[in-house]
Write an enzyme that holds these catalytic residues in place. Structure first.
Site, mmCIF file in Angstrom:
data_model
loop_
_atom_site.group_PDB
_atom_site.id
_atom_site.type_symbol
_atom_site.label_atom_id
_atom_site.label_comp_id
_atom_site.label_asym_id
_atom_site.label_seq_id
_atom_site.Cartn_x
_atom_site.Cartn_y
_atom_site.Cartn_z
ATOM 1 N N GLY A 286 0.641 -1.197 -0.095
ATOM 2 C CA GLY A 286 -0.058 -0.003 -0.030
ATOM 3 C C GLY A 286 0.900 1.409 0.086
ATOM 4 N N GLU B 245 8.474 -3.289 6.693
ATOM 5 C CA GLU B 245 9.347 -2.775 5.911
ATOM 6 C C GLU B 245 10.747 -3.120 6.859
ATOM 7 O OE1 GLU B 245 8.617 0.890 4.107
ATOM 8 O OE2 GLU B 245 6.716 0.872 4.587
ATOM 9 N N SER C 142 -1.071 4.602 3.967
ATOM 10 C CA SER C 142 -2.326 3.646 3.735
ATOM 11 C C SER C 142 -2.566 3.121 4.914
ATOM 12 C CB SER C 142 -2.124 2.684 2.502
ATOM 13 O OG SER C 142 -1.245 1.929 2.849
#
Ligand SMILES: Nc1ncnc2c1ncn2[C@@H]1O[C@H](COP(=O)(O)OP(=O)(O)O)[C@@H](O)[C@H]1O
Ligand SMILES: Nc1ncnc2c1ncn2[C@@H]1O[C@H](COP(=O)(O)OP(=O)(O)O)[C@@H](O)[C@H]1O
Ligand SMILES: [Mg+2]
Ligand SMILES: [Mg+2]
Lengths: 279, 290
Positions: free
Chosen positions: A40, A166, A44
């Site tokens: 996303g 991430e 988001s």
């Protein structure tokens, strides 16, 4: 698919003082043993979602259930034993004065015996190739090295679910592939469920399932094939599609008679070979 | 402004048990107005090299010539580095970690004002820079910490652009951004480079970006310059890159696979998707086999 491990039911979340929903009516399930990629655009709601799953924030409305029990202030410690989380920015995660202490910290919290602990810490650091840095101060490591240590910290806890937010963004491509391969191996050895928040499409293409977030909502949910077939829709959302899909499409535009969607470069090469032998 | 490095060596923590040779025998020239990509394995010395370009680090041997100034490896303190720091702007990795002011405006104005630009002029520079990085003027009064990660990154970059540097040094500036953000930021840097003739030095792990934007590519390996060349030269020797633990652009990797599996021969590395498509079409139609 495995059994339902986590489910989110109409979850809404607002940050204090913000009038918009960072998470806006999100429902989905996470199944035991799967690799779920969440993609996303920036903002988001992916990290917010991860923090909700780990009980760092609590839903303004809606319910999160983990292994059958509702996630609340009362059950959050139980939940954190099951869910290990690696954040985007490892600096916010370090507590120990040495790499070893740091990885051990979570284990101490969980009341694990000293000797078992030392062994687990060592093994986790070996897995991410950081065992040579045992005595170093975490703050002197490079960003990528810090990320490896943060991942080791979570691996040592042997959680049921690992959430990577991430968590490899500071590694170079080789390093990233190494770390992901380690997580994949562990997933095969133990029944580990992986939720990976990522911008890396080649990684998402290898997931069992992908959830696409957009403006705080689940935009789509499906297999990599189903998701990457969306092509232009993904690009409109600020995302991208894997190189092989892009190339396959561009070749088709020039009139090459390719039949399939190509999620991997190997598949595309194979079809080109077949086509070539007929020419 | 031209930057030249001559026989540069850099050791961290000299005369301590932690002494570490990070750079040695580095020779290179960055010509004014060029776009250079620096690639290399983690730990190869890229970030250490960049910090020499605006004297955040001084060589322990050799010299760095930045425009009119020569920085030597001497003990005596170098004076008046401000003008160099204004002319050579560095965008570090995850620059948003260095935001600290209460408002976006103050944060962007900090650099120019630090270099003696009056407040009114700094504010004007801030507005221009904000526009350049694709943000709305409304956020000037917001706290940088209320912004999304992508927005914080842009604010941090605006802070460097507002100093109106001649040289921009970028250390993996798009890590962690979503694909659109990454492309927008890279295109923005390229536009600045073209419009204002800013010399740009980009450290990147993205071979696609190196191929697309750079005039020259420098490969760093074990603390020194391993090779320098045009993208076509560098990527026409893919084996060498793979041996160094580096990647090649997607397009070149695909060419190699085709070469191996199909015996198709390519005359040159394809450095863009469009080129690759044309080259594949051409090779298929020619039925070219080894
Ligand atoms: N601590 C915070 N305070 C206020 N708003 C926040 C905070 N963290 C994130 N937000 C906002 O919530 C939204 C979702 O952010 P986030 O979950 O970090 O997105 P992602 O991880 O997908 O980039 C964004 O609009 C962001 O600006
Ligand atoms: N502050 C420091 N102190 C000691 N050694 C360092 C420091 N920063 C970097 N190094 C070492 O110098 C070498 C080059 O590092 P760096 O320039 O950061 O490489 P790159 O940016 O290519 O990853 C590495 O071996 C690294 O561990
Ligand atoms: Mg995030
Ligand atoms: Mg670096």
């Amino acid at each position: 698919m495995g059994k339902k491990l986590v489910s989110l039911d109409h979850v809404v979340f607002n940050y204090e003082g913000s009038d918009s929903h960072a998470i806006n009516d999100v429902s989905f399930d996470i199944y035991e043993g799967e690799w779920l990629a969440i993609v996303g655009h920036n903002g988001s709601g992916k990290s917010t979602l991860a923090k909700l799953l780990n009980g760092l924030h609590f839903a303004s409305s809606g319910v999160i259930t983990i292994n059958g029990s509702e996630l609340t202030q009362a059950t959050v410690w139980e939940a954190r034993r099951k869910i290990g989380m690696v954040f985007q920015n490892p600096d916010n995660q370090f507590v120990g004065t040495t790499v070893e202490d740091d990885v051990a910290f979570g284990l101490e919290n969980n009341g694990i015996q000293q000797d078992i602990m030392a062994e687990r810490v060592k093994r986790a650091l070996m897995k991410v190739k950081m065992d040579a840095f045992l005595d170093q101060e975490p703050h002197h490591l490079s960003g990528g090295q810090k990320q490896r240590v943060a991942i080791a910290g979570v691996l040592a806890l042997q959680p049921d679910i690992i959430i990577l937010d991430e968590a490899t963004s500071m590694l170079d491509p080789r390093g990233r592939e190494e770390v992901l391969e380690t997580v994949r191996e562990l997933k095969e050895e133990n029944v580990l469920t992986v939720v990976s928040i990522t911008h890396d499409l080649e990684e998402a293409a290898k997931a069992d399932r992908i959830i696409v977030m957009n403006k705080g909502q689940v935009h789509r949910e499906g297999s990599p094939i189903e998701i990457f077939r969306l092509e232009d829709e993904l690009i409109e959302l600020g995302l991208d599609i894997p190189f092989s899909v892009k190339l396959s499409k561009a070749l088709q535009k020039t009139g090459l008679d390719l039949k399939n969607d190509h999620l991997t470069e190997e598949e595309l090469v194979k079809e080109l070979c077949e086509l070539h032998s007929k020419m | 402004m031209r930057i030249t490095l001559e026989d540069v060596e850099y050791r961290y923590s000299v005369n301590t048990p932690f002494e570490h040779l990070a750079l040695h025998d580095v020779n290179m020239t960055i010509e004014p107005g060029t776009y250079t990509a620096v690639i290399g394995h983690t730990g190869s010395g890229k970030s250490t090299l960049l910090q020499h370009l605006n004297v955040l680090l001084r060589p322990t041997k050799g010299r760095v010539i930045i425009g009119e100034r020569t920085i030597r490896a001497q003990k005596k303190k170098e004076k008046n580095l401000k003008s160099i720091r204004q002319k050579v702007g560095i965008v570090f990795q995850f620059p948003e970690h260095q935001l600290f002011e209460e408002t976006v405006e103050k944060d962007i104005c900090f650099g120019p004002m630090n270099f003696g630009v009056p407040e009114a002029k700094a504010k004007e520079l801030a507005r221009i820079a904000l526009k350049q990085v694709g943000l709305e003027q409304e956020i000037l009064k917001k706290s940088p910490f209320d912004l999304s990660g992508g927005q914080m990154r842009r604010v941090a970059i605006a802070g460097v652009i507002a100093m109106e540097p001649d040289v921009l040094v970028l250390d993996e500036p798009t890590a962690g951004l979503d694909p659109r953000g990454r492309k927008e930021i890279m295109d923005m840097f390229y536009q600045l480079h073209k419009d204002r003739g800013i010399s740009t030095i980009l450290v990147t792990h993205s071979m696609e970006d190196a191929a697309r934007y750079a005039d020259d590519i420098i490969i760093m390996h074990k603390g020194t310059v391993y090779q320098k060349g045009k993208p076509e030269e560098i990527f026409s020797k893919p084996d060498q890159l793979l041996e160094l633990g580096l990647d090649v652009p997607d397009t070149v990797r695909f060419q190699l696979m085709l070469q191996r599996e199909m015996g198709i021969r390519f005359a040159r590395p394809s450095l863009s998707l469009e080129d690759l498509v044309a080259d594949i079409k051409e090779a298929m139609e020619r039925g070219n086999r080894l």
